[in-house]
Design a protein around this motif. Structure first.
Motif, mmCIF file in Angstrom:
data_model
loop_
_atom_site.group_PDB
_atom_site.id
_atom_site.type_symbol
_atom_site.label_atom_id
_atom_site.label_comp_id
_atom_site.label_asym_id
_atom_site.label_seq_id
_atom_site.Cartn_x
_atom_site.Cartn_y
_atom_site.Cartn_z
ATOM 1 N N VAL A 41 -3.858 1.968 9.205
ATOM 2 C CA VAL A 41 -3.799 2.360 10.904
ATOM 3 C C VAL A 41 -2.604 3.393 10.406
ATOM 4 N N SER A 42 -2.959 4.628 11.976
ATOM 5 C CA SER A 42 -2.058 5.764 12.200
ATOM 6 C C SER A 42 -1.528 6.175 13.604
ATOM 7 N N THR A 43 -0.686 6.297 13.414
ATOM 8 C CA THR A 43 0.757 6.919 14.715
ATOM 9 C C THR A 43 -0.616 8.002 15.199
ATOM 10 N N ARG A 44 -0.147 8.203 16.069
ATOM 11 C CA ARG A 44 -1.240 10.182 17.154
ATOM 12 C C ARG A 44 0.053 11.254 17.072
ATOM 13 N N CYS A 45 -1.145 12.186 16.920
ATOM 14 C CA CYS A 45 0.031 12.878 17.613
ATOM 15 C C CYS A 45 0.340 13.091 18.534
ATOM 16 N N GLY A 46 1.963 13.538 19.355
ATOM 17 C CA GLY A 46 2.008 13.235 20.185
ATOM 18 C C GLY A 46 3.116 11.796 20.520
ATOM 19 N N ASP A 47 2.852 11.237 19.289
ATOM 20 C CA ASP A 47 3.662 9.310 20.007
ATOM 21 C C ASP A 47 5.162 9.925 20.447
ATOM 22 N N GLY A 48 5.770 9.481 20.856
ATOM 23 C CA GLY A 48 6.711 9.660 21.152
ATOM 24 C C GLY A 48 8.491 9.586 19.607
ATOM 25 N N GLY A 59 0.872 -1.270 0.537
ATOM 26 C CA GLY A 59 -0.462 0.454 0.029
ATOM 27 C C GLY A 59 0.625 1.152 0.169
ATOM 28 N N THR A 60 -0.063 2.129 0.689
ATOM 29 C CA THR A 60 1.219 3.385 0.774
ATOM 30 C C THR A 60 1.432 3.910 1.742
ATOM 31 N N VAL A 61 2.619 4.791 2.439
ATOM 32 C CA VAL A 61 2.321 5.405 3.898
ATOM 33 C C VAL A 61 1.756 7.265 3.634
ATOM 34 N N THR A 62 1.094 7.748 4.384
ATOM 35 C CA THR A 62 1.534 9.076 4.458
ATOM 36 C C THR A 62 1.671 9.656 5.264
ATOM 37 N N PHE A 63 2.735 10.353 5.232
ATOM 38 C CA PHE A 63 3.554 11.590 6.517
ATOM 39 C C PHE A 63 2.511 12.905 6.343
ATOM 40 N N ASN A 64 2.639 12.925 7.255
ATOM 41 C CA ASN A 64 2.020 14.461 7.472
ATOM 42 C C ASN A 64 2.869 15.348 8.551
ATOM 43 N N VAL A 65 3.011 16.477 8.420
ATOM 44 C CA VAL A 65 4.426 17.342 9.568
ATOM 45 C C VAL A 65 2.629 18.482 10.241
ATOM 46 N N TYR A 66 2.973 18.522 11.705
ATOM 47 C CA TYR A 66 2.437 19.298 12.196
ATOM 48 C C TYR A 66 3.112 20.210 12.583
ATOM 49 N N GLY A 67 2.954 21.809 13.094
ATOM 50 C CA GLY A 67 3.999 22.383 13.630
ATOM 51 C C GLY A 67 4.116 23.805 13.018
ATOM 52 N N PRO A 68 4.569 24.577 13.780
ATOM 53 C CA PRO A 68 5.577 24.481 15.339
ATOM 54 C C PRO A 68 5.354 24.832 16.287
ATOM 55 N N SER A 112 -2.691 18.456 19.800
ATOM 56 C CA SER A 112 -1.876 19.346 18.784
ATOM 57 C C SER A 112 -1.980 19.597 17.586
ATOM 58 N N CYS A 113 -2.575 18.661 15.998
ATOM 59 C CA CYS A 113 -2.190 18.999 16.104
ATOM 60 C C CYS A 113 -3.743 18.480 15.206
ATOM 61 N N THR A 114 -3.948 20.007 14.232
ATOM 62 C CA THR A 114 -5.770 20.084 13.693
ATOM 63 C C THR A 114 -4.700 20.678 12.464
ATOM 64 N N TRP A 172 4.735 14.166 13.948
ATOM 65 C CA TRP A 172 4.794 13.783 12.728
ATOM 66 C C TRP A 172 3.229 12.501 12.457
ATOM 67 N N ILE A 173 2.435 12.181 11.912
ATOM 68 C CA ILE A 173 1.235 11.098 12.264
ATOM 69 C C ILE A 173 1.670 10.823 10.732
ATOM 70 N N ALA A 174 2.013 9.253 10.682
ATOM 71 C CA ALA A 174 1.887 8.113 9.495
ATOM 72 C C ALA A 174 0.559 7.735 9.761
ATOM 73 N N THR A 175 0.562 7.687 8.552
ATOM 74 C CA THR A 175 -1.167 6.446 8.230
ATOM 75 C C THR A 175 -0.325 5.739 7.327
#
Length: 578
Positions: free
Chosen positions: A443-450, A369-378, A387-389, A428-431
């Motif tokens: 499945v996705s990681t969550r905002c603020g994951d270590g 499949g694919t993985v989509t990376f999104n970055v939030y900040g600063p 935090s991730c909106t 970062w959030i990866a899906t």
């Protein structure tokens, strides 16, 4: 009565029949000599020759130990099957997705998984099914063990790539035809067990659940096998029997399901007990196994099965009274998990970081499949789950979609390099977006994951470094004087930093105040300056030099360390005399 010279028609028929039988025997013997593997192939009947499993009416793997396929429920130490002698799951052969062995016996103990009156196949589960313990199950209806297996049909077979499901169970006695049902359920919460009193089942039916109901004779022949799909509504079961067959020995090769029972007494590789046989032996018609091509039944779009329930019943009707059951897990669609690592996790402004996502499936399946990376900040502080909106999404970098797989689980994929334009904290959030259900779920990681945090720091910079030289009596030819140094370091970071370093002066007969070297230490707030000064006297001859060197580093509260911009740097002047 005819004489020997006048052979009767019946005698001629008997002789001709024996002649034909002799020809058949000779032909079969010839085939066995010419192509001996055919007899083995015939013995190891699979659904439409899928090549994944031995639907041969026994429990033990008969194919050679040198070939992992087709497999069977049990085996020997040198030629193992799916399960060990204790029911533990062995490493699955190529294409295997999941396998489970369930103990529902022995007959002599109270069974905690039996149906109460009123539980019917035509009714939904949690509102209508219930279980209760029982110590007096009719011997022919008492299930001893049940097992399940899900696999992808191997390449080179007629059903290559199809999802195959196999199930089997043992019963305590064969004094009567075996009436049975097998539910393949999508809801993983379906379950019931009771040590005292009536308990309601948990879970519900989902459109696409499959029910097989059948009957096998005391001689081991499967006489009926009907299939139904749960469609809901007032007539919840839709008959799909036309897609399959009953006994695998006689079913059409195009059939998408068939079954076998044991026509002779068979051994079990694990401990079992039936009513009449010696230990670890099942009498005729005490073992039943079935196989389904779920891809074929659902025309290429099979549902995700999570549970199986074998039951015994009063008839092969969908309205029959249900008696004993054995329940277990069976995962045909793997569950996905995703973990990520940002590297490096701390950078200075102008640097880049990359996020790597690793997708792992719960069964031996293919990640694709694919993985989509999104970055939030600063953010001014480490981000949290809230935090991730959309307003904090970093564009145009986000979304950054890359390919992952295809390949066996686990698989990893890296994002493109991200170069922040501002200091601060980033999340970062990866899906994971699977190609299909066979490749897991989204499945996705969550905002603020270590593993998804990035800290971007600016480099504190030397913005001023100067000196004034005052010769004795304003006469540099004397070769002596006083030099005053001043240093300014500006903190461009959004975080406070701690400085550590020195200003060191060297030259002929140099004496400095307050010290030499001068410590360049202390905390500098975000956007603030740190100022240092040093006064030195010197005495020398023409051509000698006096030099001052700054060497400084910084550390921020997130542990980011680095050299102060412009460090190290040195100012030098030469003593001159006329």
């Amino acid at each position: 009565m005819s004489t020997i010279g006048d052979i009767s028609y019946r005698t001629k028929w008997i002789l001709s029949k024996r002649y034909i039988q002799a020809i058949i025997v000779i032909t079969l013997m010839t085939l066995a000599i010419a192509v001996p593997f055919l007899t083995r192939a015939f013995a190891l009947t699979d659904v439409g020759n899928a090549g994944a499993f031995e639907l041969d009416g026994n429990i033990v793997k008969d194919s050679p130990s040198t070939t992992p396929l087709p497999t069977d429920w049990g085996g020997t130490t040198s030629n193992p099957g799916l399960f060990s002698s204790t029911g533990a799951t062995n490493p699955l052969p190529p294409g295997g997705l999941d396998a489970h062995w369930v103990n529902d016996g022995p007959h002599s103990v109270t069974d905690t998984t039996t149906f109460t009156t009123g539980s019917k196949d035509i009714l939904d589960i949690s509102a209508n099914w219930a279980c209760t313990p029982s110590s007096n199950i009719t011997p022919k209806d008492d299930i001893l063990h049940a097992y399940s297996y899900a696999a992808i049909a191997p390449p080179g077979t007629s059903r290559a790539g199809d999802l195959m499901i196999y199930g089997g169970f043992e019963r305590f006695a064969n004094n009567g035809a075996g009436d049975l049902g097998l539910w393949l359920l999508q809801d993983p919460t379906v379950s019931c067990s009771s040590t005292k009193g009536t308990v309601s089942f948990t879970g519900v039916h989902v459109v696409g659940d499959v029910l097989l109901v059948g009957e096998f004779s005391t001689g081991g022949t499967v006489t009926t096998l009907n299939a139904f799909e749960w469609v809901g509504g007032s007539s919840p079961l839709m008959n799909i029997t036309a897609t399959g067959g009953a006994d695998c020995r006689t079913s059409n090769p195009s059939a998408n399901f068939c079954s076998r029972s044991n026509t002779v007494s068979i051994p079990t590789p694990w401990s079992t007990q039936d009513k009449t046989s010696v230990p670890n032996t099942l009498a005729t018609a005490e073992f039943f196994e079935v196989g389904l091509d779920l891809t074929g039944i659902f025309h290429g779009n099979p549902p995700c099965i999570s549970r199986f329930i074998f039951d015994t019943r009063t008839s092969p009707s969908t309205t029959a009274t249900l008696v004993d059951y054995a329940q277990g897990a069976l995962s045909t669609c793997p569950t996905s998990t995703i973990s990520t690592t940002v590297s490096p996790s701390t950078i200075t402004l102008g640097g880049s970081a990359t996020d790597t996502a690793t997708v792992t499936l719960s069964t031996a399946s293919t990640v694709n499949g694919t993985v989509t990376f999104n970055v939030y900040g600063p953010f001014s502080s480490p981000p949290t789950n809230a935090s991730c909106t959309s307003s904090s999404l970093v564009k145009p970098f986000s979304p950054d979609t890359v390919k992952i797989g295809p390949g066996p689980t686990p698989q990893s994929a890296a994002s493109d390099p991200f170069t922040p334009s501002a200091t601060g904290n980033y999340a970062w959030i990866a899906t994971y977006n699977p190609t299909g259900v066979r490749n897991g779920n989204s499945v996705s990681t969550r905002c603020g994951d270590g593993g998804e945090l990035l800290v971007v720091a600016s480099i504190p910079k030397i913005t001023a470094f100067g000196f004034t030289n005052t010769p004795t009596n304003n006469d540099p030819t004397l070769g002596s004087g006083t030099v005053a140094y001043s240093v300014t370091i500006h903190n461009y970071d959004t975080l406070a930093v701690t400085l550590n370093g020195t200003l060191t002066v060297s030259g002929p007969s140099v004496t400095c105040t307050p010290s030499n070297p001068l410590p360049l230490v202390g905390s500098v707030a975000a956007g603030a300056d740190a100022m240092f000064s040093l006064s030195c006297t010197y005495t020398g001859t023409s051509g000698q030099t006096v030099s001052a060197t700054i060497s400084a580093t910084f550390t921020d509260p997130n542990g980011v360390t680095g050299a102060v911009s412009g460090s190290p740097t040195t100012y030098t002047f030469t003593i001159q005399q006329k």
